[in-house]
Scaffold this active site. Structure first.
Site, PDB file in Angstrom:
ATOM      1  N   HIS A 106      -6.803  -5.731   2.275  1.00 34.71           N
ATOM      2  CA  HIS A 106      -5.635  -5.198   2.982  1.00 34.71           C
ATOM      3  C   HIS A 106      -5.092  -6.285   3.911  1.00 34.71           C
ATOM      4  O   HIS A 106      -5.870  -6.990   4.568  1.00 34.71           O
ATOM      5  CB  HIS A 106      -6.034  -4.020   3.870  1.00 34.71           C
ATOM      6  N   GLN A 136     -14.451   2.466   1.314  1.00 36.61           N
ATOM      7  CA  GLN A 136     -13.783   2.107   0.051  1.00 36.61           C
ATOM      8  C   GLN A 136     -13.522   3.365  -0.770  1.00 36.61           C
ATOM      9  O   GLN A 136     -14.449   4.153  -1.002  1.00 36.61           O
ATOM     10  CB  GLN A 136     -14.645   1.123  -0.757  1.00 36.61           C
ATOM     11  N   HIS A 188     -10.220  -5.130  -3.222  1.00 35.18           N
ATOM     12  CA  HIS A 188      -8.880  -5.423  -2.701  1.00 35.18           C
ATOM     13  C   HIS A 188      -8.958  -5.781  -1.229  1.00 35.18           C
ATOM     14  O   HIS A 188      -9.779  -5.268  -0.484  1.00 35.18           O
ATOM     15  CB  HIS A 188      -7.936  -4.236  -2.903  1.00 35.18           C
ATOM     16  N   ASP A 199       0.855  -1.191   0.000  1.00 38.45           N
ATOM     17  CA  ASP A 199       0.000   0.000   0.000  1.00 38.45           C
ATOM     18  C   ASP A 199       0.893   1.244   0.000  1.00 38.45           C
ATOM     19  O   ASP A 199       1.905   1.307   0.704  1.00 38.45           O
ATOM     20  CB  ASP A 199      -0.896  -0.011   1.247  1.00 38.45           C
ATOM     21  N   ILE A 200       0.486   2.241  -0.787  1.00 37.04           N
ATOM     22  CA  ILE A 200       1.315   3.442  -0.947  1.00 37.04           C
ATOM     23  C   ILE A 200       1.368   4.278   0.341  1.00 37.04           C
ATOM     24  O   ILE A 200       2.325   5.024   0.564  1.00 37.04           O
ATOM     25  CB  ILE A 200       0.788   4.274  -2.155  1.00 37.04           C
TER      26      ILE A 200
HETATM   27  P1  5GP Z   1      -9.722   1.407   0.447  1.00 33.68           P
HETATM   28  O1  5GP Z   1     -10.095   2.483   1.425  1.00 33.68           O
HETATM   29  O2  5GP Z   1     -10.363   1.601  -0.895  1.00 33.68           O
HETATM   30  O3  5GP Z   1      -9.934   0.036   1.020  1.00 33.68           O
HETATM   31  O4  5GP Z   1      -8.142   1.554   0.321  1.00 33.68           O
HETATM   32  C1  5GP Z   1      -7.455   1.871  -0.842  1.00 33.68           C
HETATM   33  C2  5GP Z   1      -5.989   1.776  -0.514  1.00 33.68           C
HETATM   34  O5  5GP Z   1      -5.257   1.899  -1.719  1.00 33.68           O
HETATM   35  C3  5GP Z   1      -5.484   2.875   0.425  1.00 33.68           C
HETATM   36  O6  5GP Z   1      -4.937   2.273   1.596  1.00 33.68           O
HETATM   37  C4  5GP Z   1      -4.441   3.616  -0.394  1.00 33.68           C
HETATM   38  O7  5GP Z   1      -3.310   4.021   0.365  1.00 33.68           O
HETATM   39  C5  5GP Z   1      -4.077   2.610  -1.466  1.00 33.68           C
HETATM   40  N1  5GP Z   1      -3.684   3.196  -2.737  1.00 33.68           N
HETATM   41  C6  5GP Z   1      -4.350   4.150  -3.418  1.00 33.68           C
HETATM   42  N2  5GP Z   1      -3.723   4.439  -4.570  1.00 33.68           N
HETATM   43  C7  5GP Z   1      -2.629   3.634  -4.614  1.00 33.68           C
HETATM   44  C8  5GP Z   1      -1.579   3.460  -5.581  1.00 33.68           C
HETATM   45  O8  5GP Z   1      -1.510   4.114  -6.627  1.00 33.68           O
HETATM   46  N3  5GP Z   1      -0.636   2.542  -5.297  1.00 33.68           N
HETATM   47  C9  5GP Z   1      -0.665   1.800  -4.148  1.00 33.68           C
HETATM   48  N4  5GP Z   1       0.320   0.935  -3.957  1.00 33.68           N
HETATM   49  N5  5GP Z   1      -1.643   1.931  -3.222  1.00 33.68           N
HETATM   50  C10 5GP Z   1      -2.615   2.837  -3.461  1.00 33.68           C
END
Ligand code: 5GP
Ligand code: ZN
Length: 139
Positions: free
Chosen positions: A101, A93, A99, A30-31
């Site tokens: 985590h 989300q 995805h 994760d970034i």
């Molecule tokens: P969500 O809240 O949708 O479950 O989490 C999305 C996750 O994707 C976040 O933790 C965010 O830091 C990660 N993320 C968003 N854009 C990128 C990216 O371009 N590269 C990577 N490696 N992670 C990303």
């Protein structure tokens, strides 16, 4: 899928710190990690919701996430790990490609889930939830 950042990662159009890939899934860091090592496991196919991911792919996501958790313990000295999956904006989300985590955890990592513990008003209320959910649950 146009404009999906994770599809672009799958296609190699934008870079990622990849830790695993096979014919069904990809895993990368994760970034913006909750804890360093925090990884995401995604299906190669675009699905907005985990609920539309075919069972074999969803199973692979879970399997790989578990193996990553074991690698955290072996390689990062983690004591444990969390799985987390947000489905829908209200659930947090922000990337609309399903995805999982996987977050390495340690007793001193400084992170706490904001987890509350409600109570059902009565057995009848709890049973009502059971019946409603069961009536629409198709596997
Ligand atoms: P969500 O809240 O949708 O479950 O989490 C999305 C996750 O994707 C976040 O933790 C965010 O830091 C990660 N993320 C968003 N854009 C990128 C990216 O371009 N590269 C990577 N490696 N992670 C990303
Ligand atoms: Zn996508």
């Amino acid at each position: 899928m146009d404009n999906c950042i994770f599809c672009k990662i799958v296609e190699g159009k934008i870079p990622c710190a990849k830790i695993y890939e096979d014919e069904l899934v990809l895993a990368f860091l994760d970034i913006s990690p909750i804890c360093k090592g925090h990884a995401l496991v995604i299906p190669r196919e675009h699905h907005q919701s985990i609920s539309s991911v075919p069972e074999n792919i969803a199973g692979r996501i879970t399997h790989v996430a578990g193996r990553i958790g074991i690698a955290f313990k072996r390689a990062l000295d983690a004591d444990g790990f969390n799985f987390h999956l947000s489905d829908g904006a209200c659930a947090g989300q922000v990337v609309w490609h399903a995805h999982m985590h996987v977050v390495p955890r340690g007793p001193e990592d400084g992170f706490r889930w904001n987890w509350r513990q409600l109570k059902y008003d009565s057995d009848a209320e709890r049973n009502d939830f059971v019946e409603k959910i069961k009536s629409k649950l198709k596997t």
